[in-house]
Design a protein around this motif. Structure first.
Motif, PDB file in Angstrom:
ATOM      1  N   LEU A  39      -1.946   1.439   7.987  1.00  0.00           N
ATOM      2  CA  LEU A  39      -2.191  -0.026   7.303  1.00  0.00           C
ATOM      3  C   LEU A  39      -3.231  -0.627   7.819  1.00  0.00           C
ATOM      4  O   LEU A  39      -4.047  -1.150   6.929  1.00  0.00           O
ATOM      5  CB  LEU A  39      -0.735  -0.713   7.356  1.00  0.00           C
ATOM      6  N   LEU A  40      -3.147  -0.984   9.038  1.00  0.00           N
ATOM      7  CA  LEU A  40      -4.536  -1.383   9.710  1.00  0.00           C
ATOM      8  C   LEU A  40      -5.796  -0.829   9.323  1.00  0.00           C
ATOM      9  O   LEU A  40      -6.913  -1.415   9.126  1.00  0.00           O
ATOM     10  CB  LEU A  40      -4.399  -1.732  11.093  1.00  0.00           C
ATOM     11  N   VAL A  52      -3.952  -5.551   1.631  1.00  0.00           N
ATOM     12  CA  VAL A  52      -3.766  -4.119   1.987  1.00  0.00           C
ATOM     13  C   VAL A  52      -2.514  -4.174   2.601  1.00  0.00           C
ATOM     14  O   VAL A  52      -1.711  -3.088   2.685  1.00  0.00           O
ATOM     15  CB  VAL A  52      -4.981  -3.691   2.685  1.00  0.00           C
ATOM     16  N   LEU A  53      -2.008  -5.206   3.506  1.00  0.00           N
ATOM     17  CA  LEU A  53      -0.701  -5.190   4.070  1.00  0.00           C
ATOM     18  C   LEU A  53       0.394  -5.839   3.444  1.00  0.00           C
ATOM     19  O   LEU A  53       1.219  -6.147   3.866  1.00  0.00           O
ATOM     20  CB  LEU A  53      -1.142  -5.880   5.327  1.00  0.00           C
ATOM     21  N   VAL A  78       4.197  -7.423   4.569  1.00  0.00           N
ATOM     22  CA  VAL A  78       4.612  -8.720   4.065  1.00  0.00           C
ATOM     23  C   VAL A  78       6.278  -8.726   3.265  1.00  0.00           C
ATOM     24  O   VAL A  78       6.902  -9.472   3.603  1.00  0.00           O
ATOM     25  CB  VAL A  78       3.734  -9.455   3.435  1.00  0.00           C
ATOM     26  N   ASP A  79       6.156  -7.621   2.425  1.00  0.00           N
ATOM     27  CA  ASP A  79       7.333  -7.771   1.505  1.00  0.00           C
ATOM     28  C   ASP A  79       8.701  -7.289   2.337  1.00  0.00           C
ATOM     29  O   ASP A  79       9.388  -7.772   2.299  1.00  0.00           O
ATOM     30  CB  ASP A  79       6.965  -6.842   0.423  1.00  0.00           C
ATOM     31  N   TYR A  80       8.189  -6.193   3.194  1.00  0.00           N
ATOM     32  CA  TYR A  80       9.385  -5.910   4.404  1.00  0.00           C
ATOM     33  C   TYR A  80       9.646  -6.955   5.020  1.00  0.00           C
ATOM     34  O   TYR A  80      11.067  -7.018   5.268  1.00  0.00           O
ATOM     35  CB  TYR A  80       8.682  -4.489   4.964  1.00  0.00           C
ATOM     36  N   VAL A 110      -9.385  -2.148   7.158  1.00  0.00           N
ATOM     37  CA  VAL A 110     -10.656  -1.705   7.832  1.00  0.00           C
ATOM     38  C   VAL A 110     -11.387  -1.665   6.512  1.00  0.00           C
ATOM     39  O   VAL A 110     -12.803  -1.907   6.318  1.00  0.00           O
ATOM     40  CB  VAL A 110     -10.866  -1.042   8.766  1.00  0.00           C
ATOM     41  N   VAL A 111     -10.962  -0.436   5.950  1.00  0.00           N
ATOM     42  CA  VAL A 111     -11.610   0.050   4.791  1.00  0.00           C
ATOM     43  C   VAL A 111     -11.900  -0.829   3.632  1.00  0.00           C
ATOM     44  O   VAL A 111     -13.082  -0.655   3.017  1.00  0.00           O
ATOM     45  CB  VAL A 111     -10.876   1.309   3.889  1.00  0.00           C
ATOM     46  N   VAL A 112     -10.893  -1.696   3.159  1.00  0.00           N
ATOM     47  CA  VAL A 112     -11.176  -2.757   2.243  1.00  0.00           C
ATOM     48  C   VAL A 112     -12.247  -3.567   2.791  1.00  0.00           C
ATOM     49  O   VAL A 112     -13.252  -4.091   1.891  1.00  0.00           O
ATOM     50  CB  VAL A 112      -9.926  -3.795   2.142  1.00  0.00           C
ATOM     51  N   VAL A 113     -12.453  -4.144   4.019  1.00  0.00           N
ATOM     52  CA  VAL A 113     -13.409  -4.998   4.353  1.00  0.00           C
ATOM     53  C   VAL A 113     -14.750  -4.173   4.526  1.00  0.00           C
ATOM     54  O   VAL A 113     -15.664  -4.835   3.693  1.00  0.00           O
ATOM     55  CB  VAL A 113     -13.038  -5.377   5.951  1.00  0.00           C
TER      56      VAL A 113
END
Length: 211
Positions: free
Chosen positions: A9-10, A59-60, A64-66, A14-17
């Motif tokens: 997930l992390l 992306v995370l 947060v939902d969890y 990074v990919v989104v950034v």
């Protein structure tokens, strides 16, 4: 127990950034995520609920939902949990939520819903194993207690979920007039609060007679 985002997930973050999301947007979003994680670790449900909508496109967001569902694990309905498990199936977070939910269902004795999700594909710890035996006991009868014996004879402290099983085993030992194995003594003592004092006294007397 603190929950951390997975490396996968992390990496997604990074990919989104990297593909050109405006830095200011990312910075604020990341601050909101860190605030949300802190709220989760502190058990601050109101703060987490306030931050969650801001992170819906992050992306995370699954993490947060969890966290939201984890903090409310003893109050939601299956209709609130099932969509998450379906959407994120075969992911570590869904596996973790399934186990958390099964434990909550077992603690509350909601065996019909429990049966639809048990056993989890990712395996189970001692606490969930004991809830699983409780479920099989109410479904199949006292024969299911045999599965609790390996846990009873470890001589180690076990979760509260195991106490009803150990109490039933202890009572069965007394009724069968068999000596209690020394390895079972610690678990028997832990379970003693759940059964009749006369049973404890009778079993203890038989044990002492054999010392």
């Amino acid at each position: 127990h603190r929950t951390r985002p997975s490396r996968a997930l992390l990496l997604g973050l990074v990919v989104v950034v990297a593909i050109g999301v405006p830095p200011a947007v990312c910075a604020q979003s990341d601050r909101d995520f860190l605030d949300a994680r802190t709220a989760f670790e502190r058990g601050d449900r109101m703060r987490l609920d306030a931050l969650a909508p801001k992170l819906a496109d992050h992306v995370l967001a699954p993490y947060v939902d969890y966290c939201e569902k984890k903090l409310k694990i003893d109050t939601p309905t299956d209709d609130e949990i099932a969509p998450y498990l379906e959407r994120w199936q075969k992911t570590p977070l869904a596996d973790r939520l399934r186990i958390d939910w099964l434990k909550s269902l077992g603690k509350r004795g909601q065996w019909a819903t429990f049966a639809g999700l048990y056993p989890p594909p990712s395996g189970e710890d001692t606490e969930l194993a004991c809830y699983g035996i409780q479920y099989r006991r109410q479904r199949d009868g006292s024969g299911a207690l045999a599965d609790a014996k390996p846990l009873w004879f470890t001589g180690q402290t076990t979760p509260d979920a195991c106490d009803p099983l150990f109490a039933a085993l202890l009572a069965a030992e007394q009724n069968a007039a068999k000596p209690l194995p020394p390895a079972a003594w610690p678990a028997a003592a832990h379970a003693s609060a759940t059964i009749d004092d006369e049973v404890i006294e009778a079993v203890s007397r038989r044990v002492l007679e054999r010392l």
